[in-house]
Design an enzyme around this catalytic site. Structure first.
Site, PDB file in Angstrom:
ATOM      1  N   HIS A   6       0.869  -1.200   0.000  1.00 29.94           N
ATOM      2  CA  HIS A   6       0.000   0.000   0.000  1.00 29.94           C
ATOM      3  C   HIS A   6       0.896   1.237   0.000  1.00 29.94           C
ATOM      4  CE1 HIS A   6      -3.848   2.119   1.489  1.00 29.94           C
ATOM      5  NE2 HIS A   6      -2.956   3.066   1.198  1.00 29.94           N
ATOM      6  N   HIS A   8       1.586   5.398  -1.678  1.00 29.15           N
ATOM      7  CA  HIS A   8       1.244   6.590  -2.468  1.00 29.15           C
ATOM      8  C   HIS A   8       2.531   7.183  -3.029  1.00 29.15           C
ATOM      9  CE1 HIS A   8      -2.924   6.720  -0.973  1.00 29.15           C
ATOM     10  NE2 HIS A   8      -2.391   6.199   0.119  1.00 29.15           N
ATOM     11  N   LYS A  92      -9.389   0.051  -6.048  1.00 28.26           N
ATOM     12  CA  LYS A  92      -9.427   0.648  -4.717  1.00 28.26           C
ATOM     13  C   LYS A  92     -10.694   1.460  -4.531  1.00 28.26           C
ATOM     14  CE  LYS A  92      -7.736   2.237  -0.755  1.00 28.26           C
ATOM     15  NZ  LYS A  92      -6.582   3.040  -0.409  1.00 28.26           N
ATOM     16  N   HIS A 129     -10.718   1.269   1.607  1.00 34.38           N
ATOM     17  CA  HIS A 129     -10.490   2.196   2.721  1.00 34.38           C
ATOM     18  C   HIS A 129     -11.729   2.062   3.607  1.00 34.38           C
ATOM     19  CE1 HIS A 129      -8.754   6.038   4.438  1.00 34.38           C
ATOM     20  NE2 HIS A 129      -9.914   5.892   5.077  1.00 34.38           N
ATOM     21  N   HIS A 167      -4.959  -0.634   5.737  1.00 33.59           N
ATOM     22  CA  HIS A 167      -4.549   0.051   6.976  1.00 33.59           C
ATOM     23  C   HIS A 167      -5.556  -0.134   8.120  1.00 33.59           C
ATOM     24  CE1 HIS A 167      -7.060   2.953   4.941  1.00 33.59           C
ATOM     25  NE2 HIS A 167      -6.088   3.419   4.191  1.00 33.59           N
ATOM     26  N   ASP A 240       1.282   2.663   3.516  1.00 32.07           N
ATOM     27  CA  ASP A 240       0.445   3.856   3.327  1.00 32.07           C
ATOM     28  C   ASP A 240       1.294   5.126   3.408  1.00 32.07           C
ATOM     29  OD1 ASP A 240      -1.839   5.250   2.696  1.00 32.07           O
ATOM     30  OD2 ASP A 240      -2.628   5.261   4.737  1.00 32.07           O
TER      31      ASP A 240
HETATM   32  O1  DOR Z   1      -3.690   9.665   5.632  1.00 34.18           O
HETATM   33  C1  DOR Z   1      -3.928   9.293   4.494  1.00 34.18           C
HETATM   34  N1  DOR Z   1      -3.334   9.868   3.425  1.00 34.18           N
HETATM   35  N2  DOR Z   1      -4.793   8.277   4.321  1.00 34.18           N
HETATM   36  C2  DOR Z   1      -5.190   7.912   3.090  1.00 34.18           C
HETATM   37  O2  DOR Z   1      -5.980   6.994   3.005  1.00 34.18           O
HETATM   38  C3  DOR Z   1      -4.729   8.642   1.888  1.00 34.18           C
HETATM   39  C4  DOR Z   1      -3.444   9.281   2.128  1.00 34.18           C
HETATM   40  C5  DOR Z   1      -3.031  10.269   1.053  1.00 34.18           C
HETATM   41  O3  DOR Z   1      -3.192   9.971  -0.121  1.00 34.18           O
HETATM   42  O4  DOR Z   1      -2.494  11.322   1.414  1.00 34.18           O
HETATM   43 ZN    ZN Z   2      -3.396   5.028   1.420  1.00 33.70          ZN
END
Ligand code: DOR
Ligand code: ZN
Length: 342
Positions: A6, A8, A92, A129, A167, A240
């Site tokens: 997971h 970003h 997702k 999520h 998460h 995450d």
């Molecule tokens: O805290 C978070 N930030 N939770 C998420 O699910 C997305 C993520 C983000 O993309 O910044």
């Molecule tokens: Zn995430």
């Protein structure tokens, strides 16, 4: 060699700034689709994959596993197109408004049932999520409410749908995943293992510890630690890691997201060591995610040593600053080698 199930990565120059941290530590990552605009079509997903590969040096031996962004307009045929793409490993769902980039307009996930049926049919996992999007719901209750109102009926309705509870943050969530395994698994972040909600408010408000789902109680954190270090294959590593520029964190309305990619596996090692279960880190990080998704194990390996280092106060972030988890403080474990293997 571990996998991050997971992650970003953002896009363009931001992508270029953060990707090296993941390349040093992981063989593969499941990359989230909550860009602006979100990756709602196979075309957009594959173009993004190419941009990630464009930032990956030749010989890095890194595989980005891609995900489709579900929204109110997603149709079963979008799923069947995804299922034909070997580099797309799941879709997702961000219920409307639950976090950064959650403009899916899905406030009642069960209305996507035909899409979920197509996913079950084509064995495409649903990455979810798991928070109730109702703005009136208390942020600390959102996971529990979502289990009750969405996950419980969905799991009963579609027993063949593979689901990743992303998460997980509560004891209730951990128990639910266990009860649904092996068709369900959960990712566990390192930040939810390292601190509970008290840390956000200790001596003042800490925007760099703010993420969604919000960290819960110490009892919940203990349940997460027990799950992650239990050796149960339904719990695996997903950081995450979610970078935001300092200006979007240190402001009147802080963005949700914690950046941990710079020290991810090292911080997990710290948690596993503290429980006396360091030998279980390898399965959690390198085996269980791959098994759930049906990938071969990575051939390479990484080596960590116990040799403390200080995390920088910030990293460069495309002309801005990125404040990482544990900025300016020590991490006891250090990454020493990454060997690709053959
Ligand atoms: O805290 C978070 N930030 N939770 C998420 O699910 C997305 C993520 C983000 O993309 O910044
Ligand atoms: Zn995430």
């Amino acid at each position: 060699m571990p996998d991050d199930a997971h992650l970003h990565l953002r896009d363009e120059a931001y992508l270029g700034a953060v990707l090296p941290h993941t390349l040093e530590r992981f063989g593969r990552a499941v990359v989230m689709p909550n860009l602006d605009p979100p990756l709602t079509t196979v075309r957009r997903v594959l173009d993004y994959r190419n941009r990630i590969l464009g930032h990956t040096p030749a010989g890095a031996s890194f595989v980005p596993w891609m995900t489709l962004y579900l929204h109110a307009g997603t149709e079963p045929r979008d799923i069947f197109l995804c299922a034909q793409e070997p580099s797309i490993v799941g879709a997702k769902l961000y219920p409307q408004g639950v976090t950064t980039g959650a403009q899916s307009k899905v406030s009642d996930p069960l209305r996507l049932l035909p899409v979920f049926e197509a996913m079950a049919q084509s064995r495409l996992p649903l990455l979810i999520h798991a928070e109730d999007p109702n703005p009136l719901t208390d942020p600390f209750e959102r996971e529990a409410r979502f289990i009750e109102t969405v996950l419980t009926p969905l799991c009963a309705r579609l027993p063949d749908l593979k689901i990743v509870f992303e998460h997980v943050t509560t004891r209730l969530g951990v128990e639910f995943v266990r009860a649904q395994a092996p068709r369900m698994a959960a990712t566990i972040t390192v930040h939810h293992l390292l601190f509970d909600r008290r840390a956000l408010f200790a001596g003042g408000l800490h925007p760099h510890l703010y993420c969604l789902p919000i960290p819960k109680s110490e009892a919940d954190r203990q349940a997460l630690i027990e799950a992650a270090t239990s050796g149960e294959s339904c719990f695996f590593l997903g950081t995450d890691s979610a970078p935001h520029a300092r200006a979007h964190k240190e402001c009147a309305c802080s963005a949700a997201g914690i950046y941990s990619a710079h020290a991810a596996i090292e911080l997990y090692a710290e948690v596993f060591e503290a429980t006396g279960r360091l030998e279980r880190l390898e399965s959690f990080a390198s085996r269980f995610g791959a098994e759930f998704y049906g990938w071969p194990l990575n051939k390479g390996s990484i080596t960590l040593e116990r040799n403390p280092w200080r995390v920088p106060e910030h990293y460069a972030f495309a002309g801005e600053e990125l404040v990482p988890l544990r900025a300016g403080s020590m991490v006891p474990w250090r990454l020493v080698t990454r060997e690709i293997g053959t």
